[in-house]
Write a protein that holds these residues in place. Structure first.
Motif, PDB file in Angstrom:
ATOM      1  N   MET A   1      -0.581   2.930   3.421  1.00  0.00           N
ATOM      2  CA  MET A   1       0.470   2.943   3.939  1.00  0.00           C
ATOM      3  C   MET A   1       0.589   2.139   5.053  1.00  0.00           C
ATOM      4  SD  MET A   1       2.063   6.408   6.058  1.00  0.00           S
ATOM      5  CE  MET A   1       0.739   6.463   6.990  1.00  0.00           C
ATOM      6  N   THR A  39       5.300   6.231  -5.109  1.00  0.00           N
ATOM      7  CA  THR A  39       3.864   5.815  -4.346  1.00  0.00           C
ATOM      8  C   THR A  39       3.787   6.474  -2.775  1.00  0.00           C
ATOM      9  OG1 THR A  39       3.953   3.825  -5.609  1.00  0.00           O
ATOM     10  CG2 THR A  39       2.542   3.825  -3.713  1.00  0.00           C
ATOM     11  N   THR A  42       3.480  10.502  -3.211  1.00  0.00           N
ATOM     12  CA  THR A  42       2.407  10.959  -3.688  1.00  0.00           C
ATOM     13  C   THR A  42       1.291  10.697  -2.846  1.00  0.00           C
ATOM     14  OG1 THR A  42       2.010   9.074  -5.019  1.00  0.00           O
ATOM     15  CG2 THR A  42       2.938  10.894  -6.038  1.00  0.00           C
ATOM     16  N   GLU A  43       1.230   9.542  -2.000  1.00  0.00           N
ATOM     17  CA  GLU A  43       0.325   9.218  -0.828  1.00  0.00           C
ATOM     18  C   GLU A  43       0.325  10.027   0.082  1.00  0.00           C
ATOM     19  OE1 GLU A  43       0.243   5.053  -0.707  1.00  0.00           O
ATOM     20  OE2 GLU A  43      -0.449   4.604  -2.626  1.00  0.00           O
ATOM     21  N   ASN A  44       1.408  10.597   0.501  1.00  0.00           N
ATOM     22  CA  ASN A  44       1.564  11.212   1.946  1.00  0.00           C
ATOM     23  C   ASN A  44       2.000  12.443   1.857  1.00  0.00           C
ATOM     24  OD1 ASN A  44       1.259   8.781   3.672  1.00  0.00           O
ATOM     25  ND2 ASN A  44       2.433   8.050   2.414  1.00  0.00           N
ATOM     26  N   ASP A  48       5.173  15.061  -5.955  1.00  0.00           N
ATOM     27  CA  ASP A  48       5.375  13.718  -6.877  1.00  0.00           C
ATOM     28  C   ASP A  48       6.574  12.901  -6.545  1.00  0.00           C
ATOM     29  OD1 ASP A  48       2.811  14.240  -8.166  1.00  0.00           O
ATOM     30  OD2 ASP A  48       3.729  15.763  -9.476  1.00  0.00           O
ATOM     31  N   ASP A  84       1.793  14.077   5.645  1.00  0.00           N
ATOM     32  CA  ASP A  84       0.581  13.589   6.554  1.00  0.00           C
ATOM     33  C   ASP A  84       1.575  13.353   7.813  1.00  0.00           C
ATOM     34  OD1 ASP A  84      -1.107  13.577   4.445  1.00  0.00           O
ATOM     35  OD2 ASP A  84      -0.985  11.175   3.814  1.00  0.00           O
ATOM     36  N   HIS A  98       6.960   1.109   4.497  1.00  0.00           N
ATOM     37  CA  HIS A  98       6.525   1.160   3.090  1.00  0.00           C
ATOM     38  C   HIS A  98       7.547   0.268   2.432  1.00  0.00           C
ATOM     39  CE1 HIS A  98       4.960   2.248  -0.668  1.00  0.00           C
ATOM     40  NE2 HIS A  98       6.171   2.712  -1.020  1.00  0.00           N
ATOM     41  N   ASN A 107       2.354  -5.485   0.552  1.00  0.00           N
ATOM     42  CA  ASN A 107       1.367  -4.306  -0.054  1.00  0.00           C
ATOM     43  C   ASN A 107       0.323  -5.000  -0.880  1.00  0.00           C
ATOM     44  OD1 ASN A 107       3.706  -3.075   1.055  1.00  0.00           O
ATOM     45  ND2 ASN A 107       3.293  -1.253  -0.131  1.00  0.00           N
TER      46      ASN A 107
END
Length: 107
Positions: A1, A39, A42-44, A48, A84, A98, A107
């Motif tokens: 991120m 993206t 799902t990362e943070n 989904d 997060d 992002h 990125n």
């Protein structure tokens, strides 16, 4: 991120950035689904998709289109519990960074 400072550093280190007018028009709105893409979500978060996240919130909203139906205090608490980030502001700025980094090819 890409946090803001990370985004700035990446932009300074980049050899060739596109003209901002080629990335987005002056009055063009960016769809929520692009800013809060799969993206980033799902990362943070525990989800989904952004629609799934909104639907799981403690409100009657069932999709990102109904985000305005979620009371701010409830949304901040929900974000703190399921992402997060500590609140909506941090969540939104991280998603913005992002999106910008993706559009600029950082990125």
């Amino acid at each position: 991120m890409a946090r803001q400072s990370d985004l700035e550093e990446a932009a300074e280190a980049a050899d060739d950035l596109p003209d901002p007018r080629d990335v987005i028009g002056k009055d063009e709105e960016v769809p929520l689904g692009e800013v809060f893409d799969g993206t980033f979500i799902t990362e943070n978060t525990d989800f989904d998709t952004f629609d799934e996240m909104v639907a799981a919130s403690p409100s009657e909203a069932t999709s990102a289109d109904e985000l305005g139906r979620i009371p701010r205090g409830e949304w901040d608490e929900f974000i703190a519990e399921t992402t997060d980030f500590e609140d909506e502001e941090a969540f939104v700025f991280a998603a913005r960074d992002h999106w910008v980094a993706k559009k600029l090819g950082l990125n």
